[in-house]
Structures are given as C-alpha cells and as structure tokens.
Scaffold this motif. Structure first.
Motif, mmCIF file in Angstrom:
data_model
loop_
_atom_site.group_PDB
_atom_site.id
_atom_site.type_symbol
_atom_site.label_atom_id
_atom_site.label_comp_id
_atom_site.label_asym_id
_atom_site.label_seq_id
_atom_site.Cartn_x
_atom_site.Cartn_y
_atom_site.Cartn_z
ATOM 1 N N ARG A 21 0.831 -1.207 0.000
ATOM 2 C CA ARG A 21 0.000 0.000 0.000
ATOM 3 C C ARG A 21 0.863 1.253 0.000
ATOM 4 N NH1 ARG A 21 -2.702 -0.548 4.710
ATOM 5 N NH2 ARG A 21 -3.921 -2.213 3.780
ATOM 6 N N ALA A 22 1.926 1.258 0.815
ATOM 7 C CA ALA A 22 2.819 2.415 0.869
ATOM 8 C C ALA A 22 3.520 2.617 -0.471
ATOM 9 C CB ALA A 22 3.849 2.224 1.977
ATOM 10 N N GLY A 23 3.900 1.529 -1.114
ATOM 11 C CA GLY A 23 4.538 1.631 -2.424
ATOM 12 C C GLY A 23 3.606 2.197 -3.470
ATOM 13 N N ARG A 24 2.334 1.786 -3.400
ATOM 14 C CA ARG A 24 1.353 2.311 -4.342
ATOM 15 C C ARG A 24 1.124 3.800 -4.123
ATOM 16 N NH1 ARG A 24 -2.874 -1.061 -3.066
ATOM 17 N NH2 ARG A 24 -1.809 -2.977 -3.514
ATOM 18 N N GLU A 25 0.998 4.192 -2.851
ATOM 19 C CA GLU A 25 0.735 5.605 -2.543
ATOM 20 C C GLU A 25 1.920 6.500 -2.877
ATOM 21 O OE1 GLU A 25 -0.537 5.700 1.489
ATOM 22 O OE2 GLU A 25 -2.462 4.743 1.043
ATOM 23 N N SER A 26 3.138 5.996 -2.668
ATOM 24 C CA SER A 26 4.321 6.803 -2.957
ATOM 25 C C SER A 26 4.822 6.602 -4.387
ATOM 26 C CB SER A 26 5.443 6.468 -1.970
ATOM 27 O OG SER A 26 5.886 5.150 -2.177
ATOM 28 N N ARG A 27 4.130 5.755 -5.126
ATOM 29 C CA ARG A 27 4.489 5.438 -6.513
ATOM 30 C C ARG A 27 5.896 4.864 -6.622
ATOM 31 N NH1 ARG A 27 1.240 9.869 -10.045
ATOM 32 N NH2 ARG A 27 -0.575 9.831 -8.712
ATOM 33 N N ASP A 28 6.211 4.003 -5.662
ATOM 34 C CA ASP A 28 7.505 3.321 -5.638
ATOM 35 C C ASP A 28 7.272 1.860 -6.014
ATOM 36 O OD1 ASP A 28 9.992 2.259 -5.180
ATOM 37 O OD2 ASP A 28 10.109 2.871 -3.079
ATOM 38 N N PRO A 29 7.552 1.489 -7.273
ATOM 39 C CA PRO A 29 7.261 0.120 -7.693
ATOM 40 C C PRO A 29 8.104 -0.933 -6.965
ATOM 41 C CG PRO A 29 8.474 1.272 -9.404
ATOM 42 C CD PRO A 29 8.143 2.282 -8.344
#
Length: 64
Positions: A21-29
């Motif tokens: 979820r954090a990766g999706r929100e921060s756009r970090d694949p």
C-alpha cells in the motif's frame, strides 16, 4: 510451535500489505513489489502450517 509460526506468518502478510500500500501511494514500484513478495511468502508459509494441522491431529489421536 505451530501457533507461533502461524502468528509470524500472519504478521508477515500484514507487513507485506502495508508495504504494498505504501509503495502504491508513494508510486515506488520496488516497495510495492517487495510488499507483494512478503505477502505471498507469508501466505505460502501459512498454507504449509495449515497442511500440518491434520497430520498433528492424527498423531495426537492415534497415541491415545
């Protein structure tokens, strides 16, 4: 030992969901992929623990 392992696996799955979820929100694949990896690893381990339960139950009932 089974209960502790199950708890660890559930914790790993929850941590994976949070990372994903954090990766999706921060756009970090990369973070999202790492979270997905943690989540699936925890799920696979959990499935293994669930498969052991019937075997433990059979052993417990035959020893009586």
């Amino acid at each position: 030992m089974g209960l502790l392992d199950k708890l660890k696996n559930k914790t790993q799955r929850a941590k994976g969901r949070a990372k994903e979820r954090a990766g999706r929100e921060s756009r970090d694949p990369y973070l999202e992929a790492e979270g997905r990896k943690d989540r699936t690893a925890g799920g696979a381990k959990q499935a293994g623990e669930k498969a052991k339960d019937p075997v433990r139950e059979i052993k417990r009932t035959t020893n009586r």
